[in-house]
Design an enzyme around this catalytic site. Structure first.
Site, PDB file in Angstrom:
ATOM      1  N   ILE A 136       1.026  -1.373   0.122  1.00  5.15           N
ATOM      2  CA  ILE A 136      -0.271   0.285   0.145  1.00  5.15           C
ATOM      3  C   ILE A 136       1.039   1.643   0.030  1.00  5.15           C
ATOM      4  O   ILE A 136       0.534   2.299  -0.731  1.00  5.15           O
ATOM      5  CB  ILE A 136      -0.169  -0.057   1.452  1.00  5.15           C
ATOM      6  N   SER A 176      12.760   1.021   6.170  1.00  2.00           N
ATOM      7  CA  SER A 176      12.016  -0.355   6.123  1.00  2.00           C
ATOM      8  C   SER A 176      13.471  -0.690   6.447  1.00  2.00           C
ATOM      9  O   SER A 176      14.175  -0.661   6.222  1.00  2.00           O
ATOM     10  CB  SER A 176      11.504  -0.302   4.653  1.00  2.00           C
ATOM     11  N   ARG A 177      12.417  -2.925   6.947  1.00  3.58           N
ATOM     12  CA  ARG A 177      13.570  -3.325   6.887  1.00  3.58           C
ATOM     13  C   ARG A 177      14.781  -3.993   5.894  1.00  3.58           C
ATOM     14  O   ARG A 177      14.908  -4.323   6.163  1.00  3.58           O
ATOM     15  CB  ARG A 177      13.144  -4.880   8.075  1.00  3.58           C
ATOM     16  N   LYS A 192      -5.471   2.213   8.047  1.00  2.80           N
ATOM     17  CA  LYS A 192      -6.571   1.042   8.872  1.00  2.80           C
ATOM     18  C   LYS A 192      -6.570  -0.716   8.937  1.00  2.80           C
ATOM     19  O   LYS A 192      -5.654  -0.750   8.346  1.00  2.80           O
ATOM     20  CB  LYS A 192      -7.881   0.755   7.989  1.00  2.80           C
ATOM     21  N   ASP A 222     -10.281  -7.773   7.085  1.00  3.30           N
ATOM     22  CA  ASP A 222      -8.545  -6.431   6.986  1.00  3.30           C
ATOM     23  C   ASP A 222      -9.935  -5.555   5.925  1.00  3.30           C
ATOM     24  O   ASP A 222      -9.451  -4.421   6.235  1.00  3.30           O
ATOM     25  CB  ASP A 222      -7.945  -7.264   5.657  1.00  3.30           C
TER      26      ASP A 222
HETATM   27  P1  NAP Z   1       2.550  -5.812   3.323  1.00  2.00           P
HETATM   28  O1  NAP Z   1       3.061  -5.120   2.144  1.00  2.00           O
HETATM   29  O2  NAP Z   1       2.590  -6.709   3.545  1.00  2.00           O
HETATM   30  O3  NAP Z   1       3.354  -4.842   4.595  1.00  2.00           O
HETATM   31  C1  NAP Z   1       3.374  -3.103   4.340  1.00  2.00           C
HETATM   32  C2  NAP Z   1       4.888  -2.779   4.920  1.00  2.00           C
HETATM   33  O4  NAP Z   1       5.329  -3.478   6.458  1.00  2.00           O
HETATM   34  C3  NAP Z   1       6.572  -4.190   4.715  1.00  2.00           C
HETATM   35  O5  NAP Z   1       6.715  -4.440   2.971  1.00  2.00           O
HETATM   36  C4  NAP Z   1       7.351  -4.329   5.897  1.00  2.00           C
HETATM   37  O6  NAP Z   1       7.852  -3.496   5.506  1.00  2.00           O
HETATM   38  C5  NAP Z   1       6.347  -3.793   6.604  1.00  2.00           C
HETATM   39  N1  NAP Z   1       6.716  -4.972   7.842  1.00  2.00           N
HETATM   40  C6  NAP Z   1       5.557  -6.112   7.428  1.00  2.00           C
HETATM   41  N2  NAP Z   1       6.231  -6.862   8.999  1.00  2.00           N
HETATM   42  C7  NAP Z   1       6.652  -6.347  10.248  1.00  2.00           C
HETATM   43  C8  NAP Z   1       6.245  -6.567  10.930  1.00  2.00           C
HETATM   44  N3  NAP Z   1       6.164  -7.021  11.752  1.00  2.00           N
HETATM   45  N4  NAP Z   1       7.702  -4.974  11.509  1.00  2.00           N
HETATM   46  C9  NAP Z   1       7.460  -4.112  10.791  1.00  2.00           C
HETATM   47  N5  NAP Z   1       7.416  -4.007  10.275  1.00  2.00           N
HETATM   48  C10 NAP Z   1       6.331  -5.030   9.823  1.00  2.00           C
HETATM   49  O7  NAP Z   1       0.898  -5.261   3.619  1.00  2.00           O
HETATM   50  P2  NAP Z   1       0.576  -4.098   2.875  1.00  2.00           P
HETATM   51  O8  NAP Z   1      -0.631  -4.620   2.106  1.00  2.00           O
HETATM   52  O9  NAP Z   1       1.390  -2.858   2.517  1.00  2.00           O
HETATM   53  O10 NAP Z   1      -1.205  -3.623   4.514  1.00  2.00           O
HETATM   54  C11 NAP Z   1      -0.359  -2.617   4.856  1.00  2.00           C
HETATM   55  C12 NAP Z   1      -1.311  -1.754   5.956  1.00  2.00           C
HETATM   56  O11 NAP Z   1      -2.227  -1.052   4.843  1.00  2.00           O
HETATM   57  C13 NAP Z   1      -2.588  -3.083   6.581  1.00  2.00           C
HETATM   58  O12 NAP Z   1      -2.893  -2.347   7.983  1.00  2.00           O
HETATM   59  C14 NAP Z   1      -3.298  -2.749   5.482  1.00  2.00           C
HETATM   60  O13 NAP Z   1      -4.667  -3.588   5.604  1.00  2.00           O
HETATM   61  C15 NAP Z   1      -3.597  -0.793   5.213  1.00  2.00           C
HETATM   62  N6  NAP Z   1      -3.562  -1.357   3.446  1.00  2.00           N
HETATM   63  C16 NAP Z   1      -3.274  -2.463   2.806  1.00  2.00           C
HETATM   64  C17 NAP Z   1      -3.904  -1.794   1.679  1.00  2.00           C
HETATM   65  C18 NAP Z   1      -3.858  -3.030   0.202  1.00  2.00           C
HETATM   66  O14 NAP Z   1      -4.539  -2.920  -1.308  1.00  2.00           O
HETATM   67  N7  NAP Z   1      -2.544  -4.465   0.293  1.00  2.00           N
HETATM   68  C19 NAP Z   1      -5.625  -1.408   1.225  1.00  2.00           C
HETATM   69  C20 NAP Z   1      -5.702  -0.344   1.978  1.00  2.00           C
HETATM   70  C21 NAP Z   1      -4.595  -0.804   3.372  1.00  2.00           C
HETATM   71  P3  NAP Z   1       9.854  -3.547   5.607  1.00  2.00           P
HETATM   72  O15 NAP Z   1       9.772  -5.414   5.844  1.00  2.00           O
HETATM   73  O16 NAP Z   1       9.971  -3.006   4.117  1.00  2.00           O
HETATM   74  O17 NAP Z   1       9.841  -3.488   6.779  1.00  2.00           O
END
Ligand code: NAP
Length: 308
Positions: free
Chosen positions: A13, A35-36, A89, A167
């Site tokens: 996102i 970011s890690r 969110k 989610d």
């Molecule tokens: P994602 O790509 O799986 O994770 C986002 C980033 O968070 C990862 O690249 C990682 O960054 C970091 N992360 C993951 N696990 C972690 C941990 N245990 N500790 C610290 N950092 C961690 O997820 P996403 O889809 O972007 O979603 C993130 C949030 O946005 C969620 O709450 C989701 O509900 C919301 N969201 C997502 C979407 C969508 O379409 N995907 C839409 C709207 C809202 P690093 O490894 O680089 O540190």
């Protein structure tokens, strides 16, 4: 004045929505990314939030685009360091975490914004205004999508705190709680859990309407292949409405009245800028209350195992 901002979690996102929305808004200057594993071209990189907070006291605002499970720890650290915080969110993995963050923001005199991106979809304000002048009879949410398509390989959604099908489902509940002129509450729920997973793949919800006695239901399912459905159907004493495409399209009495586009995240960053300027916070937890009630009231069914 331009506010200096850091984005934490450079994942799906962050790249799809946060980065383009920040770059397009002159109120914000992206100064750093945390970011890690990843980095953002031309932007200072930190592996840990602690290091950023220590090295860059000039960065006033931290936007967290990480999953809900680590969110409290990151947000609390930023708030204690006197920074404004914008939360993806859901704003936490439990209500108590969210209350604690709200309190920390108050104690430190900074802004906290629990974002609900679907509320900022183009047609949501139109539907809210339309419903405000009518009496509700039926409201049916259908939020059915293919988890493999939208969350490829994301294991956190299946872990405790990841909320499973809630989610995406919480996006529908964020619209519901925005458009309703009064509160409704969950009456009963059935949650389907894959036998090898900790969070549900489908949920069926029914709400009590204390004012009009209307029927309100929600169907969430992550097993939908083919066309995807993010619809809310409403019947009232004076006509019907269908909000579709997650809030981008609105039909009234079968006629298309508005076809919007996707401005959700640019609207979120505009709202955050105005909250910071006004010294205010926005931490509405009503969508999260319905989700927590579903886990509390829900009857648990076990279904087929899930693998990506
Ligand atoms: P994602 O790509 O799986 O994770 C986002 C980033 O968070 C990862 O690249 C990682 O960054 C970091 N992360 C993951 N696990 C972690 C941990 N245990 N500790 C610290 N950092 C961690 O997820 P996403 O889809 O972007 O979603 C993130 C949030 O946005 C969620 O709450 C989701 O509900 C919301 N969201 C997502 C979407 C969508 O379409 N995907 C839409 C709207 C809202 P690093 O490894 O680089 O540190």
């Amino acid at each position: 004045m331009t506010e200096k901002l850091a984005l934490v979690g450079i994942g799906k996102i962050a790249r799809d929505q946060h980065l383009p929305s920040i770059y397009a808004n002159p109120d914000w200057s992206l100064e750093a990314a945390v970011s890690r594993h990843a980095s953002v071209d031309g932007v200072e990189h930190f592996e840990k939030l602690e290091a950023l907070l220590e090295a860059r006291p000039d960065i006033t605002t931290i936007s967290l685009a990480i999953p809900p499970q680590p969110r409290y720890e990151y947000a609390a650290m930023a708030l204690k360091a006197g920074r404004h915080v914008m939360l993806e969110k859901p704003p936490g993995q439990s209500l108590a975490e969210c209350f604690a963050l709200e309190e920390l923001a108050r104690q430190n005199g900074v802004t906290i914004f629990a974002t609900w991106h679907s509320r900022y979809a183009d047609c949501v304000p139109d539907l809210k205004a339309w419903l405000a002048e009518r009496t509700l009879k039926n409201l049916a949410i259908t939020w059915k999508e293919d988890v493999r398509r939208w969350h490829p390989g994301q294991e956190w959604i299946w872990e405790p705190g990841g909320m499973g099908v809630f989610d995406p489902g919480i996006n529908a509940l964020s619209i519901l709680t925005e458009i309703m002129p009064y509160r409704v509450h969950l009456r009963e729920a059935t949650l389907e859990f894959p036998e090898n997973r900790a969070t549900p793949i489908a949920a069926h919800l029914a709400f009590t309407d204390p004012q009009a006695g209307s029927e309100l239901t929600a169907e969430f399912d992550w097993r939908q292949e083919g066309p995807q459905t993010w619809d809310i159907l409403i019947e009232t004493d004076r006509g019907s409405a269908r909000l579709s495409h997650g809030g981008e399209r609105l039909e009234i009495d079968g006629e298309l009245v508005k076809q919007g586009a996707n401005h959700e995240y640019s609207n979120l960053y505009a709202r955050m800028a105005s909250l910071v300027r006004a010294g205010e916070s926005d931490m509405d937890l009503s969508p999260m209350i319905h989700v927590c009630d579903a886990f509390s009231l829900g009857r648990r069914l076990i279904t087929d195992p899930f693998e990506f």
